[in-house]
Write a protein that holds these residues in place. Structure first.
Motif, short mmCIF file in Angstrom:
data_model
loop_
_atom_site.label_atom_id
_atom_site.label_comp_id
_atom_site.label_asym_id
_atom_site.label_seq_id
_atom_site.Cartn_x
_atom_site.Cartn_y
_atom_site.Cartn_z
N LYS A 1 10.59 4.36 1.53
CA LYS A 1 9.23 3.99 2.26
C LYS A 1 9.08 2.57 1.89
CE LYS A 1 5.72 6.97 2.48
NZ LYS A 1 4.67 7.38 2.00
N LEU A 2 9.12 2.12 0.56
CA LEU A 2 8.83 0.69 -0.10
C LEU A 2 10.18 -0.04 0.60
CD1 LEU A 2 7.70 -1.58 -1.87
CD2 LEU A 2 9.29 -0.63 -3.75
N LEU B 1 8.70 3.25 -9.29
CA LEU B 1 8.39 2.50 -8.20
C LEU B 1 7.35 1.20 -8.63
CD1 LEU B 1 7.54 3.42 -4.46
CD2 LEU B 1 6.54 1.46 -5.58
N VAL B 2 7.64 0.18 -9.00
CA VAL B 2 6.91 -0.79 -9.52
C VAL B 2 7.03 -1.98 -8.50
CG1 VAL B 2 6.49 -2.17 -11.69
CG2 VAL B 2 7.55 -0.42 -11.75
N HIS B 3 5.76 -2.06 -7.69
CA HIS B 3 5.79 -3.10 -6.88
C HIS B 3 4.79 -4.18 -7.09
CE1 HIS B 3 1.70 -1.43 -5.47
NE2 HIS B 3 2.46 -0.31 -5.92
N THR B 4 4.27 -4.26 -8.14
CA THR B 4 3.48 -5.44 -8.74
C THR B 4 3.65 -5.86 -10.30
OG1 THR B 4 1.35 -6.48 -8.64
CG2 THR B 4 1.39 -4.33 -9.44
N PRO B 5 3.37 -6.81 -10.62
CA PRO B 5 3.59 -7.24 -12.39
C PRO B 5 2.73 -6.28 -13.03
CG PRO B 5 3.65 -9.19 -10.99
CD PRO B 5 3.17 -8.36 -10.02
N ILE B 6 3.26 -5.63 -13.83
CA ILE B 6 2.47 -4.81 -14.78
C ILE B 6 2.68 -5.08 -16.27
CG2 ILE B 6 2.43 -3.03 -12.97
CD1 ILE B 6 4.82 -1.37 -14.51
N ASP C 1 0.81 -1.08 -0.10
CA ASP C 1 -0.01 -0.10 0.22
C ASP C 1 0.93 1.12 0.18
OD1 ASP C 1 -1.81 2.20 0.40
OD2 ASP C 1 -2.66 1.27 2.17
N PRO C 2 1.17 1.97 -1.31
CA PRO C 2 2.13 3.17 -1.21
C PRO C 2 1.69 4.14 -0.20
CG PRO C 2 1.36 2.30 -3.51
CD PRO C 2 0.40 1.61 -2.30
N SER C 3 0.31 4.44 0.01
CA SER C 3 -0.17 5.40 0.63
C SER C 3 0.34 5.25 2.11
CB SER C 3 -1.45 5.77 0.37
OG SER C 3 -2.35 4.66 0.81
N ALA C 4 0.20 4.02 2.59
CA ALA C 4 0.61 3.67 4.02
C ALA C 4 1.79 3.20 4.26
CB ALA C 4 -0.49 2.93 4.54
N GLY C 5 2.58 2.92 3.07
CA GLY C 5 3.95 2.25 3.18
C GLY C 5 4.02 0.91 4.09
N THR C 6 2.89 0.21 3.98
CA THR C 6 2.90 -1.14 4.59
C THR C 6 2.28 -2.21 3.57
OG1 THR C 6 0.43 -0.77 4.99
CG2 THR C 6 1.93 -0.10 6.61
#
Length: 516
Positions: free
Chosen positions: A197-198, A174-179, A127-132
């Motif tokens: 944060k990530l 910032l790519v945190h999931t396959p796209i 979750d980029p907004s929460a950084g969690t």
């Protein structure tokens, strides 16, 4: 892990999962939507991510050691395009279309994709907004312990890559999931704050997911895998880079006190191919000789140019050449046992050339060595802890532990102030970790964590020390020393974003780094 990686290469060939396109799923009759449906298949994907750490490492030294005062481009008079590209990095003149930079960028994002696919199949969501991070329900039959262990390893790999990218380029994508390719065109650069944060979320989660087994308890298939101690050490370095010294010290002290890792009796044994995964290696990028496609190229790359079979079968390329300044620093301490592992000489008299023997191992095929490349060592952790603690008796004691293993006496009584402590610490890290891709990152971090050492000043002094013997030997037009030193600015400590990323995206305006 080395043998498993060779098997995964065969799997890649069968599945079409190893192409270089960084923003696409591997395409074949069995793609990521159908293949990663069992624990064994996810393990195979994770093994591919471990194997994928080799490709960025092949060029990482060009962006780190070569841009520090440890190394220089070996042949200043060469006009070949390969050597000119290396010279441009060495002299802080890289073009935005630089081949080496783009290769590193591409291979790094390729392996981030590999890690993201594994994390997606394990239900790890950021979750980029929460950084969690959180875990969602998945349709794979897997125990909670195995699921978290596999996820923790993938998170460690992803955070390692992003930590390198943000330090080299600043804010990146910032790519945190396959796209998909189309989705990739809608993602612009994130800020360094969001990148960290990530990275912090990945590593904090990894420290809770990964095995806490101490060194002596690690056996079998777990040898070579990321564990809780490697994650804590890397997170400690991240915190130190962010000047969060108290948090860094807590983590690093935990590793020193409770991990079961420790210094090897001799410096040379740390890197011996007959002593791999020893007590000093918290994490390393593994290589396996034998024609499997997993061997190390560094023995041939770093051996002296035109040395024939004297140093290594297949001769050497003379790359990553040690500077005369670093050689002199080793020579100032004749009892320093680290010199022979880091710097050797080929030839005599005016024809003598320095080279790096650290990653030499006998090879049958060129570029197919056995030597691993350490990423996190126990000595590194000791010196990071000293840096986090600052000028204290405890920090002096930590540095002296490293010095004693090198055959040196304790620091002299003249190390009695913040300034002299910082110089002693920086020098010790430079000697201890030479040619392990730490020096440039150290200089960047010292800009924040130390008061007396600034990267730009160190690099300008490096050019002055090497100018007459090296940089003045380049073909015309020769840069004067002031012109060469003027290349080094705070902006140019960052590399340019590869121009191809900017030019091939018609959907967004992507900012180039200042100065390029």
């Amino acid at each position: 892990m080395k043998y498993i990686q060779s098997l995964f290469l065969l799997v890649c060939l069968g599945l079409g999962g190893c192409e270089k396109v960084i923003d696409l799923y591997p395409q074949s009759n069995l793609n990521t939507g159908t293949y990663y449906s069992t624990v064994d298949e996810v393990r195979a994907g994770l093994t591919g991510a471990y194997n994928g750490m080799q490709a960025p490492l092949a060029t990482e030294w060009q962006l780190t050691e070569l841009r520090s005062d440890n190394s220089k481009q070996g042949v200043p008079a060469s006009s070949s395009s390969t050597n000119r590209d290396l010279s441009d990095l060495d002299m802080f003149l890289p073009a935005t279309i630089h081949t080496g930079i783009y290769t590193y960028w591409l291979t790094t994002y390729n392996n981030i994709r590999n890690a993201n696919i594994v994390l997606q199949r394990l239900g790890v969501v950021y979750d980029p907004s929460a950084g969690t991070l959180s875990l969602q329900n998945i349709d794979i039959a897997i125990s909670d312990t195995d699921r978290k262990q596999l996820a923790g390893e993938a998170l460690f790999i992803r955070s390692h890559h992003y930590f390198n990218l943000v330090r080299l380029f600043g804010g990146v994508f910032l790519v945190h999931t396959p796209i998909s390719a189309q989705e990739a065109k809608s993602i612009n650069r994130s800020s360094p704050v969001d990148m960290y944060k990530l990275i912090e979320a990945d590593l904090k989660t990894a420290t809770t997911y990964l095995s806490p087994a101490k060194f002596a308890q690690i056996t079998g298939a777990n040898i070579g895998r990321a564990n809780q101690w490697a994650a804590k050490a890397l997170l400690g370095k991240v915190y130190l880079t962010l000047n969060r010294k108290a948090e860094a010290a807590t983590l690093l002290q935990d590793v020193v006190s409770n991990s079961g890792y420790g210094l090897q009796a001799s410096y040379a044994s740390v890197f011996s191919i007959s002593n791999e995964m020893n007590s000093e290696i918290l994490f390393t990028v593994r290589h396996k000789a034998g024609g499997l496609g997993l061997g190390s190229s560094f023995g041939n790359s770093f051996a002296a140019l035109n040395s024939g079979s004297t140093i290594i079968n297949g001769s050497g390329q003379g790359l990553n050449t040690p500077t005369t300044d670093l050689n002199a620093l080793f020579n100032a301490n004749p009892k320093d046992a680290r010199k022979a592992t880091n710097i050797a000489t080929f030839g005599t008299g005016t024809a003598a050339r320095l080279y790096v023997p650290k990653y030499l191992s006998p090879v049958v095929l060129s570029n197919d060595g056995e030597s691993d490349w350490p990423v996190i060592r126990f000595a590194d952790v000791l010196l990071l802890l000293a840096e986090a603690q600052g000028f204290t008796p405890e920090s002096i004691a930590l540095i002296n532990l490293v010095r004693a293993r090198a055959g040196l006496t304790a620091l002299p009584s003249t190390v009695n102030s913040v300034a002299t402590f910082e110089q002693a610490l920086a020098e010790e890290r430079r000697l201890e970790l030479a040619f392990e891709n730490h020096r440039f990152f150290d200089l960047l971090r010292y800009n924040t964590t130390l008061t007396t050492i600034k990267a730009v000043d160190v690099l300008k002094d490096h050019f002055a020390a090497e100018y007459a013997s090296h940089y003045a030997q380049y073909p015309a037009p020769i840069l004067t020393l002031p012109q060469l030193q003027a290349n080094v600015t705070a902006d140019k400590l960052l590399l340019p974003i590869p121009q191809r990323e900017i030019d091939t995206n018609p959907s967004l305006t992507i900012a180039q780094n200042t100065g390029y």
